[in-house]
Design a protein around this motif. Sequence first.
Motif, PDB file in Angstrom:
ATOM      1  N   ALA A  40       0.827  -1.196   0.000  1.00 54.14           N
ATOM      2  CA  ALA A  40       0.000   0.000   0.000  1.00 54.14           C
ATOM      3  C   ALA A  40       0.866   1.252   0.000  1.00 54.14           C
ATOM      4  O   ALA A  40       1.974   1.259   0.543  1.00 54.14           O
ATOM      5  N   ASP A  41       0.342   2.305  -0.603  1.00 52.83           N
ATOM      6  CA  ASP A  41       1.034   3.595  -0.616  1.00 52.83           C
ATOM      7  C   ASP A  41       0.708   4.424   0.623  1.00 52.83           C
ATOM      8  O   ASP A  41       1.479   5.310   1.004  1.00 52.83           O
ATOM      9  N   ARG A  42      -0.450   4.147   1.222  1.00 55.25           N
ATOM     10  CA  ARG A  42      -0.906   4.947   2.353  1.00 55.25           C
ATOM     11  C   ARG A  42      -1.727   4.065   3.278  1.00 55.25           C
ATOM     12  O   ARG A  42      -2.459   3.176   2.821  1.00 55.25           O
ATOM     13  N   SER A  43      -1.626   4.294   4.582  1.00 59.19           N
ATOM     14  CA  SER A  43      -2.382   3.517   5.560  1.00 59.19           C
ATOM     15  C   SER A  43      -3.060   4.454   6.559  1.00 59.19           C
ATOM     16  O   SER A  43      -2.475   5.472   6.961  1.00 59.19           O
ATOM     17  N   PHE A  44      -4.266   4.097   6.933  1.00 60.42           N
ATOM     18  CA  PHE A  44      -4.992   4.806   7.984  1.00 60.42           C
ATOM     19  C   PHE A  44      -5.343   3.805   9.075  1.00 60.42           C
ATOM     20  O   PHE A  44      -5.817   2.706   8.792  1.00 60.42           O
ATOM     21  N   VAL A  45      -5.106   4.172  10.323  1.00 59.79           N
ATOM     22  CA  VAL A  45      -5.456   3.328  11.458  1.00 59.79           C
ATOM     23  C   VAL A  45      -6.705   3.906  12.109  1.00 59.79           C
ATOM     24  O   VAL A  45      -6.703   5.063  12.558  1.00 59.79           O
ATOM     25  N   LEU A  46      -7.772   3.114  12.136  1.00 57.93           N
ATOM     26  CA  LEU A  46      -9.045   3.520  12.714  1.00 57.93           C
ATOM     27  C   LEU A  46      -9.352   2.617  13.903  1.00 57.93           C
ATOM     28  O   LEU A  46      -8.957   1.449  13.925  1.00 57.93           O
ATOM     29  N   ASP A  47     -10.043   3.142  14.876  1.00 57.95           N
ATOM     30  CA  ASP A  47     -10.269   2.410  16.124  1.00 57.95           C
ATOM     31  C   ASP A  47     -11.734   2.510  16.517  1.00 57.95           C
ATOM     32  O   ASP A  47     -12.193   3.561  16.977  1.00 57.95           O
ATOM     33  N   ILE A  48     -12.484   1.429  16.321  1.00 55.07           N
ATOM     34  CA  ILE A  48     -13.896   1.397  16.723  1.00 55.07           C
ATOM     35  C   ILE A  48     -13.986   1.219  18.228  1.00 55.07           C
ATOM     36  O   ILE A  48     -13.464   0.248  18.785  1.00 55.07           O
ATOM     37  N   GLN A  49     -14.637   2.163  18.872  1.00 52.80           N
ATOM     38  CA  GLN A  49     -14.843   2.089  20.315  1.00 52.80           C
ATOM     39  C   GLN A  49     -15.958   3.039  20.708  1.00 52.80           C
ATOM     40  O   GLN A  49     -16.444   3.822  19.894  1.00 52.80           O
ATOM     41  N   LYS A  50     -16.378   2.951  21.971  1.00 48.95           N
ATOM     42  CA  LYS A  50     -17.307   3.951  22.478  1.00 48.95           C
ATOM     43  C   LYS A  50     -16.582   5.294  22.483  1.00 48.95           C
ATOM     44  O   LYS A  50     -15.372   5.363  22.677  1.00 48.95           O
TER      45      LYS A  50
ATOM     46  N   VAL B 114       0.668  -2.631   7.149  1.00 48.09           N
ATOM     47  CA  VAL B 114       0.604  -4.078   6.965  1.00 48.09           C
ATOM     48  C   VAL B 114       1.990  -4.685   6.796  1.00 48.09           C
ATOM     49  O   VAL B 114       2.256  -5.804   7.265  1.00 48.09           O
ATOM     50  N   ALA B 115       2.900  -3.951   6.150  1.00 42.73           N
ATOM     51  CA  ALA B 115       4.238  -4.488   5.923  1.00 42.73           C
ATOM     52  C   ALA B 115       4.910  -4.877   7.238  1.00 42.73           C
ATOM     53  O   ALA B 115       5.524  -5.950   7.346  1.00 42.73           O
ATOM     54  N   ASP B 116       4.804  -4.023   8.248  1.00 40.27           N
ATOM     55  CA  ASP B 116       5.412  -4.335   9.550  1.00 40.27           C
ATOM     56  C   ASP B 116       4.717  -5.527  10.199  1.00 40.27           C
ATOM     57  O   ASP B 116       5.375  -6.349  10.865  1.00 40.27           O
ATOM     58  N   ALA B 117       3.391  -5.623  10.017  1.00 39.86           N
ATOM     59  CA  ALA B 117       2.657  -6.749  10.598  1.00 39.86           C
ATOM     60  C   ALA B 117       3.064  -8.061   9.939  1.00 39.86           C
ATOM     61  O   ALA B 117       3.196  -9.095  10.610  1.00 39.86           O
ATOM     62  N   ILE B 118       3.295  -8.040   8.632  1.00 40.76           N
ATOM     63  CA  ILE B 118       3.748  -9.247   7.931  1.00 40.76           C
ATOM     64  C   ILE B 118       5.131  -9.660   8.426  1.00 40.76           C
ATOM     65  O   ILE B 118       5.399 -10.847   8.664  1.00 40.76           O
ATOM     66  N   THR B 119       5.990  -8.684   8.610  1.00 36.44           N
ATOM     67  CA  THR B 119       7.333  -8.973   9.137  1.00 36.44           C
ATOM     68  C   THR B 119       7.256  -9.612  10.514  1.00 36.44           C
ATOM     69  O   THR B 119       8.062 -10.494  10.858  1.00 36.44           O
ATOM     70  N   ALA B 120       6.249  -9.184  11.301  1.00 39.55           N
ATOM     71  CA  ALA B 120       6.082  -9.730  12.652  1.00 39.55           C
ATOM     72  C   ALA B 120       5.361 -11.072  12.656  1.00 39.55           C
ATOM     73  O   ALA B 120       5.140 -11.644  13.731  1.00 39.55           O
ATOM     74  N   GLY B 121       4.993 -11.577  11.481  1.00 42.54           N
ATOM     75  CA  GLY B 121       4.390 -12.901  11.402  1.00 42.54           C
ATOM     76  C   GLY B 121       2.878 -12.932  11.311  1.00 42.54           C
ATOM     77  O   GLY B 121       2.283 -14.019  11.347  1.00 42.54           O
ATOM     78  N   TYR B 122       2.231 -11.783  11.181  1.00 39.88           N
ATOM     79  CA  TYR B 122       0.770 -11.765  11.054  1.00 39.88           C
ATOM     80  C   TYR B 122       0.380 -12.255   9.650  1.00 39.88           C
ATOM     81  O   TYR B 122       0.992 -11.854   8.656  1.00 39.88           O
ATOM     82  N   PRO B 123      -0.632 -13.120   9.556  1.00 38.65           N
ATOM     83  CA  PRO B 123      -1.010 -13.673   8.247  1.00 38.65           C
ATOM     84  C   PRO B 123      -1.922 -12.727   7.463  1.00 38.65           C
ATOM     85  O   PRO B 123      -2.837 -12.118   8.019  1.00 38.65           O
ATOM     86  N   PHE B 124      -1.669 -12.612   6.174  1.00 38.26           N
ATOM     87  CA  PHE B 124      -2.523 -11.838   5.275  1.00 38.26           C
ATOM     88  C   PHE B 124      -2.728 -12.628   3.990  1.00 38.26           C
ATOM     89  O   PHE B 124      -1.887 -13.440   3.593  1.00 38.26           O
ATOM     90  N   ASN B 125      -3.848 -12.363   3.364  1.00 31.89           N
ATOM     91  CA  ASN B 125      -4.180 -13.027   2.103  1.00 31.89           C
ATOM     92  C   ASN B 125      -4.082 -11.999   0.985  1.00 31.89           C
ATOM     93  O   ASN B 125      -4.973 -11.164   0.804  1.00 31.89           O
ATOM     94  N   LEU B 126      -3.001 -12.071   0.223  1.00 37.11           N
ATOM     95  CA  LEU B 126      -2.801 -11.169  -0.909  1.00 37.11           C
ATOM     96  C   LEU B 126      -2.943 -11.896  -2.238  1.00 37.11           C
ATOM     97  O   LEU B 126      -2.741 -11.302  -3.294  1.00 37.11           O
ATOM     98  N   GLN B 127      -3.292 -13.195  -2.171  1.00 37.49           N
ATOM     99  CA  GLN B 127      -3.411 -13.999  -3.391  1.00 37.49           C
ATOM    100  C   GLN B 127      -4.869 -14.149  -3.861  1.00 37.49           C
ATOM    101  O   GLN B 127      -5.144 -14.145  -5.054  1.00 37.49           O
TER     102      GLN B 127
END
Length: 682
Positions: free
Chosen positions: A431-441, A532-545
């Motif tokens: 991704a070229d840009r990322s936004f972190v959003l947090d659903i909460q009260k 996401v790149a850092d999360a993949i490096t840390a071992g988090y699974p993603f489906n890009l296929q």
Amino acid sequence: MAFTRLFKALAAITLASSIQSVAAGSSASSDSVCANAGKCVPFSIDLTWGPSDPSKAISRNAILTNGSLPGPPLKLKVGDCVDFTVHNNMPNVTGIHFHGIRQNGTPYSDGVPGVSQYVIQPGTIYQYQWTAEESGTYFYHAHYKGQMADGLYGAIIIAPADDAKTPWGLIDSSAVATLKAASEKVEPVFVSDWNRRTFSEFFAVEQAANIDGACSDSIVINGYGSQYCPSAEFIASQASPLAALVLNGTSLTSKGCFPPNSPITQGGQYLAFQNLAALPDDFYNTCIGYKGANYTTVVDAKDGYKAFSFINSASIPLVNIAIDSHKFWIYEVNGNYIQPQQVDQVVVANGDRISFFVKLDQTPGDYTIRVANAGLNQVFSGFAVMSYKGGNDQVLGIESLNYGNQNTTEIVPFNPALAAPYPPNVPATSADRSFVLDIQKSPQQPTEAWAWTLSGISSYNQTNDDGQVPLLFQDVSQIPASDLILETLDNEWVDLIIKISGPIAEPHPIHKHANKFYMIGAGVGDFNFTNVADAITAGYPFNLQSPPYVDGFTSIPANGNGTWMVFRYQVNTPGAWLLHCHIQNHFSGGMAVAILDAVDNFPKPPSDVGHVCTGTGKSNYPGLNSTLSSGSGAGYGSGSSTNNEGVSTTSSTPAAYTGAASSVTVSMTSLALGLLALAFAL
């Protein structure tokens, strides 16, 4: 009388023209919407406010579309342009959103007051114009505050191009022609909760009592349904075993709901600020009951297969769907073909559309369509009937789903995480840009249980619907920076990282306007990354296929933990859009952000936005040969569906479940099976 009506209509058009021209100001371009009208299919809806049909379901004041609920379906083919005219004969303002429709080049037709348009005033006529770019099932619905809950919705069915690849051969290679014919006659089926109160009344009670309301009166199918009032013993016998653990010694209410003072579901920090005296008795604790009719669809075994598109237009519940003794071949999700899955049940979240084939190979008779609330918040169901020709009203079939959404046999549920697009369609690898959003009260409204945030900071203010110059009509360079307004550049790939705070992480169906996205990952637990790149490096699974390609997706529910999910999309549809929860009181409570896509190529609305143009086009949808007449919805009947007054619907224990409690085999619900798979452990 006719002259007076014509005069008023002409006056309304003139007034709307003046308003839009002034509103557009310097943002308006010289391009004209009406310049394209001659080739567009005309389609009109007439909105009125009045009592709904008491023979179908609980009668109350509602929005009637061409006198009905739901409204008439619009059928098009890829490439068709439509002039969609709204006659607002209600006493209230409104706006119409075309859910899932890509508004490429027509951002002014997305239908969100305060974002892409001004409200449609009472007594005026407003016209939207857009082109059908993608095949599949979509729907139009009110997008002014919570008006969708008052009945304003209707199906949009778009047939594929002649050279489109379809997955019929993966389902039954010997019946491709039969499946194609069935798909061309797909029947849209709306599932919704239906309450005795209008949405504004419901939300006012929620605010006065300071609760997060999650208790409905009934489930209706295409506007038909009953409010059932089974005994406390029956409700307890049908509920999930997990409900008893969460209730921790307390009981469900007589409407099958978690009580409004439950610290687990409401949040213990809000109990001191509740005003439960403001709750009417029937809001949670008194079940009144109502005997409505059941919706019935007639099928013919000679057709081989029947195609349905189930659309969740509910305010609150996610729903689980099963048909006694019949499996489903799911072939389309949110308007996109998928690698087909054969299943026994399917959960349809708020705003989603799930299309499937049913093989008509059972003994002729009447088979119950079961629609159960898929969440823990309430034990209740709605019912319809699939009736074979020649069955003589004989009720047949073996159930796989009880009144409380528990499996009564071993089943295969639909797995949304495996809904790979057909033909294959993949996102960019980064991704070229990322936004972190947090659903909460809402942290800015710490004593208000009904207030939410999607940004993690502020609640989206729906008074923007009324007083704000729509974002699309503003100078984008002058729009103040805000956590509620995200900005992107043209052709970027963007990741929306959405975290859902625990300890009770509810399922939230998040819908993105304008274009589809890829659902590349989801999981339970913390997500302490900004990309996401850092999360993949840390071992988090993603489906890009082979990730699902959709316009809405629902977060994983979790008890005792938070969850997360990531949407990846390409900025290929410039304009001002919303990203929001489709649970209507969560949306009204502030769970939304605006997205300004392609601020470096931001569109300017034409000067005649909303004007009524004269369209003379014809739909290329298979089987529709006549020009649609303005205001009539001609050619859009209800197919073979009928109302079967002989179906038993009572306001006590449903007959279909009498004695079923002792034979229920408890297993994990299909909601859990489907959504927990979203951990994407590849």
